[in-house]
Design an enzyme around this catalytic site. Structure first.
Site, short mmCIF file in Angstrom:
data_model
loop_
_atom_site.label_atom_id
_atom_site.label_comp_id
_atom_site.label_asym_id
_atom_site.label_seq_id
_atom_site.Cartn_x
_atom_site.Cartn_y
_atom_site.Cartn_z
N GLY A 517 0.96 -1.29 0.09
CA GLY A 517 -0.04 0.02 0.01
C GLY A 517 0.77 1.22 0.10
N PHE A 519 1.78 2.99 2.31
CA PHE A 519 2.71 3.12 3.37
C PHE A 519 3.74 2.11 3.57
CE2 PHE A 519 -1.25 5.40 4.59
CZ PHE A 519 -0.77 6.41 4.55
N GLY A 520 3.72 1.29 2.35
CA GLY A 520 4.67 0.30 2.57
C GLY A 520 4.43 -1.26 2.10
N VAL A 522 3.59 -5.27 3.18
CA VAL A 522 3.62 -6.41 4.19
C VAL A 522 4.00 -7.65 3.81
CG1 VAL A 522 1.70 -7.21 5.62
CG2 VAL A 522 1.21 -5.07 4.88
N ASP A 633 -10.75 3.19 6.95
CA ASP A 633 -10.53 2.25 5.78
C ASP A 633 -10.86 1.08 5.83
OD1 ASP A 633 -9.65 2.03 3.04
OD2 ASP A 633 -7.50 1.23 3.78
#
Ligand SMILES: *[C@@H]1O[C@H](CO)[C@@H](O)[C@H](O)[C@H]1NC(C)=O
Ligand SMILES: *[C@@H]1O[C@H](CO)[C@@H](O)[C@H](O)[C@H]1NC(C)=O
Ligand SMILES: *[C@@H]1O[C@H](CO)[C@@H](O)[C@H](O)[C@H]1NC(C)=O
Ligand SMILES: *[C@@H]1O[C@H](CO)[C@@H](O)[C@H](O)[C@H]1NC(C)=O
Ligand SMILES: *[C@@H]1O[C@H](CO)[C@@H](O)[C@H](O)[C@H]1NC(C)=O
Ligand SMILES: *[C@@H]1O[C@H](CO)[C@@H](O)[C@H](O)[C@H]1NC(C)=O
Ligand SMILES: *[C@@H]1O[C@H](CO)[C@@H](O)[C@H](O)[C@H]1NC(C)=O
Ligand SMILES: *[C@@H]1O[C@H](CO)[C@@H](O)[C@H](O)[C@H]1NC(C)=O
Length: 819
Positions: A517, A519-520, A522, A633
């Protein structure tokens, strides 16, 4: 394609409106040309058209105006001769040969009914209608086409178009104010106006005649203090400029093909923003002010605080009492409140102090003073030094807050507002002692409580550690100090070292990637003792500082609920920041419900269990945890399933903190996922617990139907899943919504009840939607429910213009979903 149809429709309307014969498809007139009845100017890209029209029903009065060329509903955005209509068909717009100015002439009477008042003369003046709807006068010989001698944007009527400035050009002495039409048939200026009030701490104000009607509050660096709904959004960017030359507010489209405008309406004294919905051929209203009774200017008088939901809505601030207690009724509110104890300012022995009030719209700034380089401490001292100073606060709330704003004299037009600000109000020493005393008690309780909580966490942590042999995995424990309002709070959380994580994830191997995503990324990992983990590796560009990251970790660590995914620890090494979560064996909900084959694994009772779990998890975030958290979200891919198919909400809190801090640099980002976002959030960036409720409603529909809201197709109509569900509901056949693979396992009454609840959750207006606590109660019993009103966002792809942003914006949030 569609555009062609619109052109035809547009042409038809023109025929009806003005006996239109042929259009010169030009955007410019020179000195030898003119625009008279039946002729129009069209901007280069065909967006706007200028010509003569008659408003409303009348056809006797003719006005020169600008309207949208490519939409079928005639919408006039600017009128030249709004004071003085032409009473026959002899009007002509031309450039005067002597003054070189733009004039509107009534040829029959030889009267100049309107003229532009450019003070500079051009050798070869031309008038041009630009693509943004601006009519400009410029010198055709000037190399710089943006050297306007005059522009209609400087003389707005009732509409603020993208690119227009609301406010002042101090050099030219220009005050750009909007004023409503008198009524639908009369474009002459009504008494309802909107502009920027020039104070030391400027604010946007709406006036009804000469009386203030609504204040937005001063610009606090991010937004107007009293308008927290103005947030980064996918439709437009906004800014406020204040310097020695100019003071203005403006907004710009992000996607130029969206059509939006703000308009003042005197019929019901409101200012509304509209977005054109192409599929419906209509203007859809969004955010409008005033929003509620508390927006009425100075409703509660001096030191009165207007609080929606209180009875009466006007409440005196702490330390004040109603001026006329016997007659505390709506008519008397504006009398306001007075101090219970007088200030001791002049007194040598005692000194005044301040009490901090939070969540307020800042008071009227008429008697304010600002210094942008002072800090809060200096601000306090400055205020204390003058007996008529009644309050102070930071003038800019970005970051930790900066600057100093001070109020002299009575504080008026204060209200409680979500996302409101701190205000330090002057109080006599006697009031403070009481206040300080109470505060001490709170601090003591707080310290004791947090000691217990930390103690429990430490114990839990040791149990956890011995059970899962975390000892080897941990380098050390770090103490994280989080400064909170009144004291320090310590918390211990496992810190993993980078090597352990790299080892567990096979050096962040692409094979272990679970999702990605904004933000980074996973990753899935396995620790040496075999425990599986999910590692969220925050991208360097996430813009989070160390302190923010630590606060984030503390925030998430405090959330303990069986329907929330658990944080096991974290890792910080240099730029590298990671969050370590428990790993969920059954991936995420979307993996099952949107797949015909896998969907069978989740029968109705399992799905109902998931629905109830989700509702409880969300209720905890909203109301039961110590901090109120808005998830922002919620979606199927953020619902993880454990080995027993119990739902766990993931990514909670992340969106909030990331989004909240990313106001600079990344302003275009609305955190969330289209298809799940409530209309007020997607369009105006206004989020609340009720926008989470909206997302929950969508999720509920998806669980029941096995269909995605986004990308829903039905051969019969262009509605999305919500629209489809609403249609079936109104037609009395809601059970047709149910996922075919549920047909054997479901209880019709229970599933019908769930559909009913979901429709209540997705209602257009946030205030109509139930809170999560009501939702949990509704799900627990099959008692009767109110009839749902029309839902928001019922149109599917290609219809609502916002859909077009989906592909670019979906990535702003990390998803822990499996591939
Ligand atoms: C203004 O001057 C232009 C030529 O420069 C001429 O064609 C036009 O007729 C004049 N207009 C009037 C109203 O005199
Ligand atoms: C000018 O005025 C006359 C008399 O009032 C009227 O008959 C005529 O239609 C007018 N011309 C235009 C173009 O309106
Ligand atoms: C220019 O015209 C506007 C009205 O169109 C008027 O309000 C304003 O005072 C005029 N300015 C000057 C400098 O004449
Ligand atoms: C103003 O509001 C009324 C209803 O309150 C509506 O009929 C009218 O179209 C609105 N006018 C504008 C310019 O939006
Ligand atoms: C009247 O104004 C309010 C805002 O104050 C707005 O929400 C409403 O839609 C308007 N009414 C109509 C009929 O347009
Ligand atoms: C504003 O504050 C700064 C820092 O305290 C000070 O140096 C400056 O003189 C102040 N300006 C005014 C106009 O008071
Ligand atoms: C306090 O501030 C007010 C308003 O700015 C000013 O008129 C007054 O002179 C000040 N008083 C003192 C003592 O500085
Ligand atoms: C802007 O909107 C148009 C259609 O209205 C769409 O084709 C285009 O992809 C959009 N652009 C962006 C950057 O979203």
């Amino acid at each position: 394609m569609d555009f062609y149809v619109f052109m035809l429709m547009g042409a038809n309307i023109l025929l009806i409106f003005s006996g239109f014969s042929n259009s010169i498809a030009a955007d410019t007139i020179t000195q030898s040309q003119s625009i008279s009845e039946g002729r129009t100017l069209v901007s280069k890209d065909g967006s706007f058209e200028l010509g003569f029209f008659s408003p409303g029903g009348s056809s006797d009065y003719r006005y020169l105006g600008i309207w949208y060329k490519n939409i079928p509903v005639r919408t006039v955005v600017w009128v030249a001769n709004r004071h003085k209509p032409i009473k026959d068909l002899s009007g002509a717009l031309m450039i005067n040969n002597r003054s070189k100015n733009l004039v509107l002439l009534s040829q029959n009477t030889s009267v100049v009914v309107w003229s532009a008042n450019s003070t500079k003369e051009a050798s070869s003046p031309i008038a041009q209608l630009l693509d943004d709807g601006n009519l400009v006068l410029r010198d055709g010989k000037d190399e710089n086409p943006e050297n306007y001698l005059w522009q209609s944007f400087d003389y707005p009527c009732d509409t603020l178009l993208p690119g227009m400035k609301l406010g002042w050009d101090l050099k030219k002495g220009l005050d750009r104010r909007l004023s409503a039409w008198k009524n639908m048939d009369d474009p002459s200026p009504g008494d309802f106006t909107w502009g920027i009030q020039l104070t030391n701490y400027p604010e946007a104000v709406m006036w009804k005649g000469s009386e203030k009607f609504y204040r937005s509050g001063p610009w606090n660096g991010l937004r107007f203090s009293g308008a927290p709904e103005l947030k980064a959004n996918p439709v437009f960017e906004f800014k406020f400029v204040s310097n020695e030359n100019e003071v203005f507010y403006t907004y710009q489209l992000i996607n130029k093909s969206v059509i939006t405008r703000m308009v003042m309406n005197q019929t019901n004294y409101s200012r509304q923003r509209f977005i054109w919905i192409e599929a419906d051929s209509r203007w859809s209203p969004y955010a409008s002010v005033p929003r509620d009774n508390c927006d009425s200017y100075n409703l509660c008088g001096a030191y009165g605080n207007c609080i929606i939901g209180e009875s009466p809505v006007c409440q005196c601030l702490k330390g004040f009492r109603s001026k006329s207690p016997e007659t505390w009724n709506p008519e008397e509110w504006s009398q306001g409140c007075v101090r219970t104890t007088q200030l001791s300012c002049q007194d040598e022995d005692t000194t005044d102090g301040f009490i901090k009030f939070s969540g307020l719209k800042l008071p009227d700034t008429t008697n304010s003073w600002v210094n942008r380089s002072m800090n809060l401490k200096e601000c306090r001292i400055k205020c204390l030094s003058n007996c008529s100073c009644m309050a102070y606060t930071n003038s800019d709330i970005r970051g930790e807050g900066s600057g100093c704003a001070i109020w002299y004299g009575d504080l008026i037009d204060i209200r409680q507002i979500q996302g409101g600000q701190d205000l330090y109000i002057r109080m006599p020493a006697s009031e403070l002692e009481g206040g300080e005393h109470k505060r001490m008690v709170v601090i003591v309780i707080y310290v004791v409580a947090s000691a217990i909580v930390s103690g429990m966490l430490v114990i839990a942590y040791f149990i956890c550690r011995s059970r899962t042999k975390f000892r080897e995995k941990m380098e050390s424990n770090v103490r994280i100090d989080q400064s909170i309002e009144e004291g320090k709070e310590d918390l211990e959380l496992p810190l993993f070292d980078l090597a352990t994580i790299a080892n567990a994830t096979n050096n962040f191997s692409i094979d272990n990637k679970l999702g990605e995503g904004g933000f980074g990324v996973v990753y899935r990992g396995t620790l040496e003792d075999g425990q599986q983990i999910a590692v969220k590796r925050l991208s360097r560009s996430s813009g989070q500082g160390l302190n923010e990251f630590k606060n984030e970790v503390i925030l998430i660590a405090k959330l303990q609920h069986r329907n929330l995914v658990r944080l096991l620890g974290f890792s910080i090494q240099g730029e590298e920041k990671m969050l370590i979560y428990e790993y969920m064996t059954n991936k995420s909900l979307d993996f099952f419900i949107f797949d015909q084959a896998k969907g069978k694994v989740l029968d109705w009772s399992k799905r109902f269990n998931i629905i109830c779990g989700l509702a409880r998890g969300l209720l905890y975030l909203h109301e039961d945890s110590r901090l109120r958290i808005i998830h922002r979200d919620l979606k199927a891919s953020n619902v993880l399933l454990d080995s027993e198919m119990n739902p766990k909400i993931s990514d909670f809190g992340m969106a909030k903190t990331f989004g909240g801090d990313q106001t600079e640099g990344n302003t275009n980002r609305v955190v969330g996922t289209y298809g799940y976002m409530a209309p007020e959030y997607a369009i105006d960036g206004l989020f609340s617990v009720k926008s989470d409720v909206f997302s929950f409603g969508i999720l509920l529909l998806e669980i029941v139907s096995g269909k995605k809201n986004r990308g829903f197709h039905n051969p019969d109509h262009s509605l999305n899943l919500i629209g489809h569900a609403w249609k079936l509901w109104q037609e009395g056949r809601p059970l047709e919504l149910i996922d075919t693979c549920l047909e054997d396992s479901c209880t019709a009454s229970q599933i019908l009840h769930c559909i009913h609840v979901s429709l209540l959750c997705v209602q257009l207006h946030p205030e109509d939607r139930p809170s999560m606590s009501s939702v949990v109660m509704m799900l627990a019993s099959e008692s009767s429910l109110p009839e749902p009103k029309e839902p928001g966002f019922i149109l599917g792809k290609n219809s609502l213009k916002l859909d077009q942003f989906s592909s670019t914006n979906e990535i702003t949030v990390t998803r822990l979903e499996a591939r």
